[in-house]
Design a protein around this motif. Structure first.
Motif, PDB file in Angstrom:
ATOM      1  N   PRO A 106      -3.159  -7.943  -2.195  1.00  0.00           N
ATOM      2  CA  PRO A 106      -3.021  -9.089  -1.282  1.00  0.00           C
ATOM      3  C   PRO A 106      -1.572  -9.509  -1.044  1.00  0.00           C
ATOM      4  N   LEU A 107      -0.678  -9.149  -1.987  1.00  0.00           N
ATOM      5  CA  LEU A 107       0.726  -9.552  -1.868  1.00  0.00           C
ATOM      6  C   LEU A 107       1.445  -8.815  -0.737  1.00  0.00           C
ATOM      7  N   LEU A 108       0.845  -7.728  -0.250  1.00  0.00           N
ATOM      8  CA  LEU A 108       1.448  -6.995   0.872  1.00  0.00           C
ATOM      9  C   LEU A 108       1.468  -7.826   2.144  1.00  0.00           C
ATOM     10  N   ASN A 109       0.636  -8.876   2.189  1.00  0.00           N
ATOM     11  CA  ASN A 109       0.624  -9.791   3.339  1.00  0.00           C
ATOM     12  C   ASN A 109       1.239 -11.143   2.988  1.00  0.00           C
ATOM     13  N   SER A 110       2.056 -11.168   1.944  1.00  0.00           N
ATOM     14  CA  SER A 110       2.675 -12.419   1.494  1.00  0.00           C
ATOM     15  C   SER A 110       3.617 -12.986   2.556  1.00  0.00           C
ATOM     16  N   SER A 111       3.808 -14.291   2.496  1.00  0.00           N
ATOM     17  CA  SER A 111       4.765 -14.939   3.398  1.00  0.00           C
ATOM     18  C   SER A 111       6.208 -14.638   3.002  1.00  0.00           C
ATOM     19  N   SER A 112       6.397 -14.145   1.752  1.00  0.00           N
ATOM     20  CA  SER A 112       7.745 -13.840   1.257  1.00  0.00           C
ATOM     21  C   SER A 112       8.084 -12.367   1.457  1.00  0.00           C
ATOM     22  N   PRO A 113       9.153 -12.057   2.210  1.00  0.00           N
ATOM     23  CA  PRO A 113       9.565 -10.653   2.398  1.00  0.00           C
ATOM     24  C   PRO A 113       9.857  -9.949   1.075  1.00  0.00           C
ATOM     25  N   LYS A 114      10.434 -10.692   0.110  1.00  0.00           N
ATOM     26  CA  LYS A 114      10.753 -10.088  -1.187  1.00  0.00           C
ATOM     27  C   LYS A 114       9.484  -9.686  -1.934  1.00  0.00           C
ATOM     28  N   VAL A 115       8.469 -10.540  -1.880  1.00  0.00           N
ATOM     29  CA  VAL A 115       7.200 -10.228  -2.540  1.00  0.00           C
ATOM     30  C   VAL A 115       6.555  -9.013  -1.884  1.00  0.00           C
ATOM     31  N   ARG A 116       6.540  -8.985  -0.561  1.00  0.00           N
ATOM     32  CA  ARG A 116       5.951  -7.844   0.145  1.00  0.00           C
ATOM     33  C   ARG A 116       6.637  -6.538  -0.261  1.00  0.00           C
ATOM     34  N   MET A 117       7.960  -6.581  -0.343  1.00  0.00           N
ATOM     35  CA  MET A 117       8.725  -5.381  -0.654  1.00  0.00           C
ATOM     36  C   MET A 117       8.467  -4.914  -2.085  1.00  0.00           C
ATOM     37  N   GLN A 118       8.456  -5.839  -3.029  1.00  0.00           N
ATOM     38  CA  GLN A 118       8.233  -5.456  -4.424  1.00  0.00           C
ATOM     39  C   GLN A 118       6.808  -4.963  -4.652  1.00  0.00           C
ATOM     40  N   ALA A 119       5.848  -5.560  -3.953  1.00  0.00           N
ATOM     41  CA  ALA A 119       4.462  -5.102  -4.055  1.00  0.00           C
ATOM     42  C   ALA A 119       4.347  -3.669  -3.535  1.00  0.00           C
ATOM     43  N   LEU A 120       5.030  -3.391  -2.435  1.00  0.00           N
ATOM     44  CA  LEU A 120       5.013  -2.048  -1.853  1.00  0.00           C
ATOM     45  C   LEU A 120       5.626  -1.033  -2.813  1.00  0.00           C
ATOM     46  N   LYS A 121       6.745  -1.400  -3.440  1.00  0.00           N
ATOM     47  CA  LYS A 121       7.377  -0.503  -4.414  1.00  0.00           C
ATOM     48  C   LYS A 121       6.432  -0.221  -5.579  1.00  0.00           C
ATOM     49  N   CYS A 122       5.674  -1.249  -5.967  1.00  0.00           N
ATOM     50  CA  CYS A 122       4.696  -1.083  -7.041  1.00  0.00           C
ATOM     51  C   CYS A 122       3.696   0.015  -6.709  1.00  0.00           C
ATOM     52  N   PHE A 123       3.195  -0.011  -5.485  1.00  0.00           N
ATOM     53  CA  PHE A 123       2.205   0.985  -5.090  1.00  0.00           C
ATOM     54  C   PHE A 123       2.814   2.389  -5.040  1.00  0.00           C
ATOM     55  N   SER A 124       4.095   2.483  -4.692  1.00  0.00           N
ATOM     56  CA  SER A 124       4.708   3.814  -4.629  1.00  0.00           C
ATOM     57  C   SER A 124       4.803   4.436  -6.020  1.00  0.00           C
ATOM     58  N   VAL A 125       5.131   3.632  -7.043  1.00  0.00           N
ATOM     59  CA  VAL A 125       5.223   4.207  -8.394  1.00  0.00           C
ATOM     60  C   VAL A 125       3.839   4.416  -9.015  1.00  0.00           C
ATOM     61  N   LEU A 126       2.863   3.598  -8.620  1.00  0.00           N
ATOM     62  CA  LEU A 126       1.504   3.774  -9.137  1.00  0.00           C
ATOM     63  C   LEU A 126       0.851   5.041  -8.576  1.00  0.00           C
ATOM     64  N   ALA A 127       1.134   5.350  -7.305  1.00  0.00           N
ATOM     65  CA  ALA A 127       0.462   6.470  -6.637  1.00  0.00           C
ATOM     66  C   ALA A 127       1.125   7.815  -6.902  1.00  0.00           C
ATOM     67  N   TYR A 128       2.371   7.820  -7.379  1.00  0.00           N
ATOM     68  CA  TYR A 128       3.117   9.069  -7.518  1.00  0.00           C
ATOM     69  C   TYR A 128       2.411  10.057  -8.451  1.00  0.00           C
ATOM     70  N   GLU A 129       2.012  11.201  -7.896  1.00  0.00           N
ATOM     71  CA  GLU A 129       1.335  12.274  -8.634  1.00  0.00           C
ATOM     72  C   GLU A 129       0.154  11.756  -9.456  1.00  0.00           C
ATOM     73  N   ASN A 130      -0.575  10.766  -8.901  1.00  0.00           N
ATOM     74  CA  ASN A 130      -1.709  10.191  -9.617  1.00  0.00           C
ATOM     75  C   ASN A 130      -2.940  10.197  -8.705  1.00  0.00           C
ATOM     76  N   THR A 131      -3.845  11.104  -8.964  1.00  0.00           N
ATOM     77  CA  THR A 131      -5.038  11.255  -8.132  1.00  0.00           C
ATOM     78  C   THR A 131      -5.952  10.044  -8.241  1.00  0.00           C
ATOM     79  N   GLN A 132      -6.131   9.545  -9.462  1.00  0.00           N
ATOM     80  CA  GLN A 132      -7.036   8.402  -9.670  1.00  0.00           C
ATOM     81  C   GLN A 132      -6.590   7.186  -8.865  1.00  0.00           C
ATOM     82  N   VAL A 133      -5.303   6.866  -8.949  1.00  0.00           N
ATOM     83  CA  VAL A 133      -4.774   5.722  -8.205  1.00  0.00           C
ATOM     84  C   VAL A 133      -4.882   5.969  -6.699  1.00  0.00           C
TER      85      VAL A 133
END
Length: 578
Positions: free
Chosen positions: A194-221
């Motif tokens: 839900p933070l990807l739609n946050s009113s804060s640009p910083k929150v949106r950006m950090q949430a997006l970075k989170c997903f990039s490290v979670l998904a890297y070479e991870n089939t389950q994620v």
């Protein structure tokens, strides 16, 4: 005059130290209000002053600040100000961070997160964020207490600041598959989405970075992400929206990385429009010379990762927005300087130019790994072969490895024109020097190049006809030398390719010493080497070729039949079949 100057410096140092000690002494005042004012004054004194920060750490300010921060008798304001000062000290040098970690700042701040006071929680998280994003902090400290991650997840709902700091901590501390699993199991995806739609640009950006490290070479994620909805919209579409040209470059690039990782994990098809029409073009845009150096590196590396296994994506990328011309420009850094601003960037560019070249190498290698037409187009038309060959002479082992690796991929199933251009540009003398390179990775990739050059009979016969003596000498030296199983296996595979040539095989048959070496490796203790050596014999005695009977007779006389009978009883089924 010099003595006077020395005395002045000494007095200044003494004054600074005395001032710093005064700040520390005030932390021990019996009046709580004076202690609070002392902490506030200390906060103002250390902002942007690394020398003052170092002095205060040496004089023992950290243990006292941590003591005050942990005391239940301390007011919320005092505890908050202590956390703020500690955060400021953490923004100094790496030595400052080490000192803070050694003083057990992390457990103290984590304990502080149990407070009901949001301002204090935010100050603790801000300090933790600063500590954890430092490369000297062991990220495992975040995972040693099993209650920490679930508590972080609970704190996400507290404020925009807690969301920003926690997601930033997660993205910096998610380094291994185990870390990904811990975060996944505690509901990180559902709570961060839900933070990807946050009113804060910083929150949106950090949430997006989170997903990039979670998904890297991870089939389950990755498989989970494709089914996630954010305000009723599929998460993949949220990522696509974040790649639009009007979004910040960092956001475009990170969203493209998320979709790339999901695609490589098999969660998104390679022919999906989100990949072909959105992700791939976005990554190509990142390779433009208009982008910052770091963005170009990340763009090229991510694009290489995306297209590596898929020939259709390689074809599309190779004709998108003059990508090959963009990559050729990667090797021109650092460029000439003309203004003061250029000069200021020159030092930075010099330090990172090798990263740019390596990123280009990886992308060239990925683009040319499967398709002959693409290879003819990154290679012959753009003059890349000469460029790569020149870089195999670099003093840097990393550049030599990447250069020879790219050439190896270009030679794979290439036509004779491409192969001869590689040999011409590289030069046989330099090719054989690379076969004695001290870096084992360079040696392996050079053997791989030679193996790819010596494929298909007309190519084998032509290359061995012109350079056979040198190649056989190189093969002999490697088989006699102290090398790994992998190196010797690759060398025997090259020998098997030579044995497959119409005329080239005579270079083996007329070399009794080489035949004895093949016989030796057929009796080796390692099955991989036995297989490769047996493959050489198989190619030499193939019945359908001229002279096969004479070759069989000679090998029979040398005792090869006996060893073949022995190998036919081998426990390894592949060796037995061969």
């Amino acid at each position: 005059m010099l003595q006077c100057f020395t005395m002045t410096i000494a007095s200044l140092k003494s004054e600074v130290t005395a001032t710093s000690r005064h700040y520390v002494d005030r932390l021990f005042d019996p009046d709580p209000q004076k202690v609070l004012q002392g902490v506030i004054d200390m906060k103002n004194a250390v902002i942007g002053n690394n020398k003052q920060k170092a002095n205060l750490i040496v004089l023992g300010a950290v243990p006292r600040l941590l003591y005050l921060l942990q005391q239940s008798s301390s007011s919320d304001m005092l505890r908050t100000e202590c956390a703020v000062v500690l955060g400021s000290l953490a923004m100094g040098t790496e030595n400052n961070i080490k000192s803070l970690v050694d003083c057990h700042i992390i457990p103290a701040l984590l304990q502080g997160l149990l407070s009901p006071n949001v301002s204090f929680i935010e100050a603790c998280l801000r300090c933790l964020r600063t500590v954890f994003i430092s490369p000297v902090t062991p990220v495992q400290l975040l995972y040693s207490d099993l209650t920490v991650i679930p508590h972080f997840i609970c704190l996400l709902s507290q404020s925009l600041h807690t969301q920003e700091y926690i997601t930033q901590i997660f993205s910096h501390c998610c380094k291994t598959p185990d870390h990904q699993t811990v975060l996944f199991n505690h509901g990180a995806i559902q709570n961060i989405a839900p933070l990807l739609n946050s009113s804060s640009p910083k929150v949106r950006m950090q949430a997006l970075k989170c997903f990039s490290v979670l998904a890297y070479e991870n089939t389950q994620v990755s498989m989970t992400l494709v089914n996630v909805l954010v305000d009723g919209e599929p998460l993949t579409q949220v990522f696509v929206r974040m790649m639009q040209r009007d979004k910040p470059i960092e956001m475009q690039l990170t969203a493209a990385k998320c979709l790339t990782y999901m695609c490589r994990a098999g969660a998104i098809r390679t022919d999906d429009s989100s990949i072909v029409l959105k992700t791939l073009p976005c990554l190509v845009r990142m390779c433009s010379k208009d982008r910052l150096l770091e963005e170009r590196v990340e763009g090229a590396e991510t694009l290489a990762f995306l297209v590596e296994p898929d020939v259709d994506l390689q074809r599309i990328a190779s004709v998108t927005d003059h990508l090959l011309a963009m990559l050729a420009d990667y090797f021109k850094y650092p460029s000439s300087v003309s203004t003061i601003a250029d000069i200021k960037r020159l030092d930075h560019d010099l330090k990172h130019a090798h990263e740019l070249r390596q990123a280009a190498f990886r992308l060239y290698a990925s683009l040319g790994s499967n398709d002959e037409d693409i290879r003819k187009k990154p290679i012959l038309e753009s003059g890349v072969i000469e460029l790569l060959c020149s870089l195999t002479q670099s003093d840097s082992p990393a550049l030599r490895v990447n250069g020879i690796w790219a050439l190896m991929n270009m030679a794979f199933q290439a036509d004779q024109k491409v192969k001869m251009e590689i040999v011409r540009s590289l030069g046989t003398d330099h090719l054989f020097r690379l076969l004695s390179d001290p870096d084992p990775n360079v040696l392996m990739k050079t053997l791989g190049l030679l193996r790819n050059l010596l494929s298909t009979r007309p190519h084998i016969d032509q290359l061995m006809g012109s350079h056979g003596k040198q190649i056989m000498q190189a093969v002999t030296l490697i088989l006699e030398g102290e090398h790994s199983i992998e190196v010797k296996d690759q060398t025997l595979c090259i020998l098997a390719n030579i044995a497959d040539g119409n005329t080239a095989k005579e270079l083996i048959m007329t070399n009794d010493d080489m035949l004895q070496k093949i016989k030796y490796y057929m009796g080796h203790s390692h099955v991989k080497l036995q297989l490769a050596a047996t493959f050489c014999i198989s190619n030499l005695i193939w019945n359908e070729e001229d002279g096969s009977q004479e070759r069989q007779d000679k090998l029979r006389e040398m005792g090869f039949v006996d060893i073949l009978h022995k190998l036919s009883q081998a426990t390894d089924p592949n060796l037995c079949d061969r």
